[in-house]
Design a protein around this motif. Structure first.
Motif, PDB file in Angstrom:
ATOM      1  N   GLU A 120       0.839  -1.207   0.000  1.00 37.39           N
ATOM      2  CA  GLU A 120       0.000   0.000   0.000  1.00 37.39           C
ATOM      3  C   GLU A 120       0.868   1.249   0.000  1.00 37.39           C
ATOM      4  O   GLU A 120       0.556   2.242  -0.674  1.00 37.39           O
ATOM      5  CB  GLU A 120      -0.939  -0.013   1.199  1.00 37.39           C
ATOM      6  CG  GLU A 120      -2.045  -1.049   1.101  1.00 37.39           C
ATOM      7  CD  GLU A 120      -3.097  -0.876   2.190  1.00 37.39           C
ATOM      8  OE1 GLU A 120      -3.284   0.268   2.641  1.00 37.39           O
ATOM      9  OE2 GLU A 120      -3.716  -1.880   2.576  1.00 37.39           O
TER      10      GLU A 120
ATOM     11  N   THR B 113      -9.474   1.235  -3.623  1.00 35.38           N
ATOM     12  CA  THR B 113      -9.616  -0.191  -3.343  1.00 35.38           C
ATOM     13  C   THR B 113     -11.085  -0.574  -3.349  1.00 35.38           C
ATOM     14  O   THR B 113     -11.902   0.012  -2.635  1.00 35.38           O
ATOM     15  CB  THR B 113      -9.009  -0.548  -1.975  1.00 35.38           C
ATOM     16  OG1 THR B 113      -7.629  -0.178  -1.963  1.00 35.38           O
ATOM     17  CG2 THR B 113      -9.119  -2.053  -1.714  1.00 35.38           C
TER      18      THR B 113
ATOM     19  N   ALA C   6     -14.064  -2.736  -2.312  1.00 32.04           N
ATOM     20  CA  ALA C   6     -14.388  -3.598  -1.184  1.00 32.04           C
ATOM     21  C   ALA C   6     -15.017  -4.904  -1.664  1.00 32.04           C
ATOM     22  O   ALA C   6     -15.859  -4.901  -2.572  1.00 32.04           O
ATOM     23  CB  ALA C   6     -15.335  -2.881  -0.230  1.00 32.04           C
TER      24      ALA C   6
ATOM     25  N   ARG D  27     -10.264  -8.564   1.875  1.00 30.57           N
ATOM     26  CA  ARG D  27      -8.896  -8.432   1.381  1.00 30.57           C
ATOM     27  C   ARG D  27      -8.797  -7.265   0.400  1.00 30.57           C
ATOM     28  O   ARG D  27      -9.642  -7.119  -0.470  1.00 30.57           O
ATOM     29  CB  ARG D  27      -8.439  -9.726   0.726  1.00 30.57           C
ATOM     30  CG  ARG D  27      -8.494 -10.919   1.666  1.00 30.57           C
ATOM     31  CD  ARG D  27      -7.809 -12.113   1.074  1.00 30.57           C
ATOM     32  NE  ARG D  27      -7.876 -13.265   1.957  1.00 30.57           N
ATOM     33  CZ  ARG D  27      -6.993 -14.248   1.972  1.00 30.57           C
ATOM     34  NH1 ARG D  27      -5.966 -14.222   1.135  1.00 30.57           N
ATOM     35  NH2 ARG D  27      -7.132 -15.268   2.817  1.00 30.57           N
ATOM     36  N   LYS D  28      -7.747  -6.489   0.526  1.00 29.63           N
ATOM     37  CA  LYS D  28      -7.604  -5.273  -0.277  1.00 29.63           C
ATOM     38  C   LYS D  28      -6.704  -5.540  -1.493  1.00 29.63           C
ATOM     39  O   LYS D  28      -5.607  -4.996  -1.614  1.00 29.63           O
ATOM     40  CB  LYS D  28      -7.038  -4.150   0.577  1.00 29.63           C
ATOM     41  CG  LYS D  28      -7.940  -3.766   1.743  1.00 29.63           C
ATOM     42  CD  LYS D  28      -7.345  -2.623   2.554  1.00 29.63           C
ATOM     43  CE  LYS D  28      -8.270  -2.222   3.700  1.00 29.63           C
ATOM     44  NZ  LYS D  28      -7.700  -1.100   4.495  1.00 29.63           N
ATOM     45  N   TYR D  29      -7.201  -6.384  -2.396  1.00 26.84           N
ATOM     46  CA  TYR D  29      -6.392  -6.710  -3.564  1.00 26.84           C
ATOM     47  C   TYR D  29      -6.933  -6.135  -4.868  1.00 26.84           C
ATOM     48  O   TYR D  29      -6.244  -6.128  -5.877  1.00 26.84           O
ATOM     49  CB  TYR D  29      -6.216  -8.225  -3.696  1.00 26.84           C
ATOM     50  CG  TYR D  29      -7.499  -9.004  -3.908  1.00 26.84           C
ATOM     51  CD1 TYR D  29      -7.975  -9.268  -5.184  1.00 26.84           C
ATOM     52  CD2 TYR D  29      -8.243  -9.460  -2.821  1.00 26.84           C
ATOM     53  CE1 TYR D  29      -9.148  -9.986  -5.386  1.00 26.84           C
ATOM     54  CE2 TYR D  29      -9.409 -10.185  -3.010  1.00 26.84           C
ATOM     55  CZ  TYR D  29      -9.865 -10.443  -4.291  1.00 26.84           C
ATOM     56  OH  TYR D  29     -11.026 -11.146  -4.482  1.00 26.84           O
TER      57      TYR D  29
ATOM     58  N   ARG E 288      -7.277  -3.166  -6.447  1.00 25.07           N
ATOM     59  CA  ARG E 288      -6.847  -1.772  -6.348  1.00 25.07           C
ATOM     60  C   ARG E 288      -6.743  -1.156  -7.744  1.00 25.07           C
ATOM     61  O   ARG E 288      -6.132  -1.729  -8.642  1.00 25.07           O
ATOM     62  CB  ARG E 288      -5.503  -1.685  -5.622  1.00 25.07           C
ATOM     63  CG  ARG E 288      -5.564  -2.200  -4.192  1.00 25.07           C
ATOM     64  CD  ARG E 288      -4.196  -2.101  -3.520  1.00 25.07           C
ATOM     65  NE  ARG E 288      -3.214  -2.979  -4.148  1.00 25.07           N
ATOM     66  CZ  ARG E 288      -1.900  -2.979  -3.842  1.00 25.07           C
ATOM     67  NH1 ARG E 288      -1.451  -2.123  -2.938  1.00 25.07           N
ATOM     68  NH2 ARG E 288      -1.086  -3.808  -4.444  1.00 25.07           N
TER      69      ARG E 288
END
Length: 236
Positions: free
Chosen positions: A195, A208, A210, A215-217, A219
């Motif tokens: 990040e 990001t 949701a 999980r914040k993948y 992006r």
């Protein structure tokens, strides 16, 4: 060469073409390259395909891409067939010759070496025809993309232009392009970037998406070098 993988140096070779004898790597020089094959001269689907590439030639030139075609026919056949291609596809009177060379591979040596034969499609003598292959080669002569169509299915060369745009963008910037991406759309931040790295690298911001896993993948960021309103993120 069966087994040629993405990232491998594309084989260099010499061949007779409609513009004389060429060495592939020398022909491409510092440009990106596309080698595309077609089953046979004087065939219907191939005529539409080469005509489409001819009409898109200026778009490939804008992207610093040099094109060369290949089929299992002679140079003489290529020259005669080119007149049919232009007559069928080109409405402009200035269009008097194909803007790219065609390799003559009448002995099928290159087709075999590069794994381009379609075993299900044969000529009148029972010999396999070349499949509809597309190889995209970067300026360092490495294979960046390969597509293989059967002889009976014509290709979408607008999609190949889109792929070139993606390859060139992702080669110069640490981004990825999502499904159905078009130039100017938002791009994706690769998972390998933290990040903190993403925030410092993409001054236009990172959004990001949701998802239930938390999980914040997923992006996204505006395409580098192109100004995009942050309102566009709402449509992702």
């Amino acid at each position: 060469m069966p087994g040629l993988l993405l990232g491998d140096v594309f084989p260099d070779f010499e061949a007779e073409t409609t513009v004389g004898r060429i060495k592939l790597h020398e022909y491409y020089g510092d440009s990106w390259g596309i080698l595309f094959t077609h089953p046979r001269d004087y065939t219907p689907v191939c005529t539409t395909e080469l005509g489409r590439v001819a009409r898109l030639s200026s778009e490939f030139t804008k992207r610093n891409v040099k094109i060369i075609a290949l089929s299992i026919d002679t140079v003489e056949d290529h020259h005669g067939w080119a007149k049919d291609i232009l007559a069928y596809n080109c409405e402009e009177s200035s269009c008097s010759s194909l803007p790219f060379p065609i390799i003559a591979d009448s002995k099928r040596e290159l087709a075999v070496a590069l794994g381009m034969l379609d075993p299900d499609e044969k000529d009148k003598d029972g010999m396999p025809l070349t499949a509809r292959c597309v190889f995209v080669i970067s300026p360092d002569k490495k294979l960046k993309l390969s597509i293989l169509y059967p002889a009976t299915t014509g290709r979408n060369f607008d999609e190949i232009l889109r792929v070139v745009d993606s390859l060139q963008l992702t080669a110069s910037r640490q981004v990825a392009t999502p499904a159905d991406w078009q130039p100017g759309d938002c791009v994706m931040v690769p998972p390998a970037l933290s990040e903190q790295e993403a925030a410092s690298m993409f001054s236009s911001g990172v959004y990001t998406k949701a998802v239930p896993s938390g999980r914040k993948y997923l992006r996204y960021t505006p395409q580098p070098t192109q100004i995009i309103s942050t309102d566009q993120f709402s449509s992702i």
